[in-house]
Scaffold this motif. Structure first.
Motif, short mmCIF file in Angstrom:
data_model
loop_
_atom_site.label_atom_id
_atom_site.label_comp_id
_atom_site.label_asym_id
_atom_site.label_seq_id
_atom_site.Cartn_x
_atom_site.Cartn_y
_atom_site.Cartn_z
N GLU A 361 -12.59 -16.60 2.13
CA GLU A 361 -11.35 -16.88 2.26
C GLU A 361 -10.60 -16.54 0.91
O GLU A 361 -9.97 -15.30 1.16
N LEU A 362 -11.19 -16.24 0.42
CA LEU A 362 -10.38 -15.43 -1.71
C LEU A 362 -10.84 -14.48 -1.77
O LEU A 362 -9.97 -13.77 -1.61
N ALA A 363 -11.71 -13.83 -0.68
CA ALA A 363 -12.41 -12.31 -0.17
C ALA A 363 -11.35 -11.44 -0.06
O ALA A 363 -10.75 -10.80 0.18
N ALA A 364 -11.14 -12.35 1.49
CA ALA A 364 -9.98 -11.78 2.50
C ALA A 364 -9.44 -12.46 3.19
O ALA A 364 -9.97 -13.25 4.14
N PRO A 365 -8.30 -13.02 2.57
CA PRO A 365 -7.32 -14.55 3.81
C PRO A 365 -7.16 -14.18 4.79
O PRO A 365 -6.23 -13.61 5.03
N GLY A 366 -7.81 -14.88 5.43
CA GLY A 366 -7.18 -14.79 7.11
C GLY A 366 -7.37 -13.96 7.18
O GLY A 366 -7.85 -13.37 8.65
N LYS A 367 -8.82 -13.29 7.45
CA LYS A 367 -9.36 -12.72 7.88
C LYS A 367 -10.94 -12.70 7.54
O LYS A 367 -11.60 -11.94 7.21
#
Length: 443
Positions: A361-367
């Motif tokens: 989630e930190l790497a791709a927030p919301g994705k």
């Protein structure tokens, strides 16, 4: 078969990871650091893409990797698994040893993308000249891991423990080793043989793979089985050559071969417990004969076996030899079956997977999305994940505005990977390190 950590300590640490999963180790410097290296990562990807090399021939790619790692003051070992490179970065704080893996090899495919950095390369595979293309995104994997290595090296004082960077050759097979040559280890197995996970001793391993047909910047994961096993087979059927006008005067291996091909399908439909998973047996080549009016002496066929369950795989591999031999015998022919084990089922450690969701989630927030089912390809990352807990995730590589169903698949001569997705891959690697070490420290 789902694997868990074998030691009580490992189970305790992973359990503590899950218990603290809501507290992600969010280092505020990561996004800025990744942005700072983004253009360099893109340029690296273009260079590697334009100069692809086949498995076990990645000499220039390996030299580039070693040069970049040394420039970041990372300890480097070369010649691991033949052309592989291992980098070791010791963080400024005490902590665990984790590994990040990227594959470097390309495929014998002629590129048709018309990209400005498209490959025009050719190489030699088993004595034959072939075109070469990064048709599966290994150029992006290498560039992203080099980017992550630079980011982590520049912030080593804030890194807990040790990071092992695995740049692996021959994930797609070796250009200098026939796939049915069973006495030579290649790829991940060769890296493991040469101590890639042992010096220092790795306790968890992570991998990221780009996928066409999935949106750029999105990360996809699944606990447990995530990719199929892969096994190859070659069957040589021997009969007795005769004139096509008098088949009774010889023994027809072509007719016997069609019986064997049909019989192989019953291994899946009638011999395995399909409530446990899936299996597929495909014959990809069949060669025999030299003239329309001559029944040949021999026929050779090759194919692949894929399953997402270790028991189903074992059943097929056990029951295939007697089936093939019995059918061949019924046609009064002789069959020689050679089975080659390419990769077991790729299994993501359940506890590690759940613990690393915040890192994703930190790497791709919301994705970040959980896959509803395992995917059909295979990967020799599975060998690392049999040695230590592993997590293998997928990174979308097709721009969001495109029709995902029409994107050329990995291994297509038209396969492309969006440069805009590379930063997410770099961040994923960095966050795996920070969050694994951070949770271990708090646990």
């Amino acid at each position: 078969m789902i694997r868990f950590c074998k030691t009580t300590l490992c189970l305790a640490v992973l359990s503590s990871f899950v218990a603290t999963a809501s507290h992600a180790a969010d280092a505020p410097w990561v996004n800025a650091a990744v942005s700072a290296v983004n253009q360099e990562v893109i340029d690296l990807r273009h260079t590697i893409h334009q100069h692809p090399e086949l498995g076990n021939l990645e000499f220039k790619t390996a030299a580039l990797v070693a040069e970049r790692l040394k420039a970041s003051n990372i300890e480097v070992r070369t010649g691991v698994g033949k052309t592989g490179v291992v980098g070791v970065l010791k963080g400024g704080l005490p902590g665990p040893v984790v590994a990040l893996r990227a594959d470097m090899d390309a495929l014998p495919v002629k590129e048709m993308t018309n990209l400005p950095f498209a490959s025009q390369a050719t190489s030699t595979r088993l004595g034959k000249s072939v075109p070469v293309m990064h048709a599966c995104g290994h150029d992006t994997h290498t560039a992203m891991l080099l980017g992550a290595a630079k980011v982590l090296a520049e912030h080593r004082d804030q890194v807990r423990g040790t990071v092992v960077f695995l740049f692996q050759p021959a994930e797609e097979g070796a250009a200098d080793v026939d796939e049915f040559q069973t006495d030579t280890l290649i790829g991940a197995q060769a890296m493991i043989r040469d101590g890639a996970l042992d010096s220092p001793k790795v306790e968890a391993v992570f991998g990221v793979h780009v996928m066409a047909g999935y949106p750029t910047g999105h990360l996809f994961y699944k606990s447990g089985t995530v990719l199929n096993s892969s096994d190859s087979f070659r069957i040589t059927v021997k009969g007795q050559q005769t004139h096509g006008s008098a088949p009774w005067s010889g023994v027809d291996p072509i007719v016997a071969s069609q019986g064997i091909i049909s019989g192989l399908q019953t291994l899946v439909s009638r011999r395995v417990d399909l409530t446990q998973g899936m299996g597929v047996i495909s014959v990809g080549t069949i060669n025999g004969g030299s003239a329309a009016n001559i029944i040949p002496e021999t026929v050779e066929m090759t194919g692949t076996i894929r399953t997402n369950n270790a028991d189903i795989r074992d059943t097929i591999l056990k029951k295939m030899p007697p089936l093939v031999n019995s059918i061949a015998s019924a046609y009064e022919t002789q069959a020689n079956l050679l089975l080659v084990n390419n990769a077991p089922v790729t299994t993501n450690d359940p506890a590690l997977t759940e613990a690393m969701i915040p890192a994703l989630e930190l790497a791709a927030p919301g994705k970040v999305e959980r896959l509803p089912a395992s995917l059909s390809p295979s990967e020799d990352f599975s060998y690392y994940a049999r040695k230590v807990p592993g997590l293998f995730v997928f990174l979308g590589a097709t721009p969001e505005g495109q029709d995902m169903s029409k994107a050329p698949n990995n291994h297509s001569p038209y396969f492309t990977a969006d440069d805009a997705t590379l930063a997410t891959g770099v961040k994923a690697h960095v966050q795996f390190v920070l969050n694994y070490a951070g949770r271990g420290q708090r646990g």
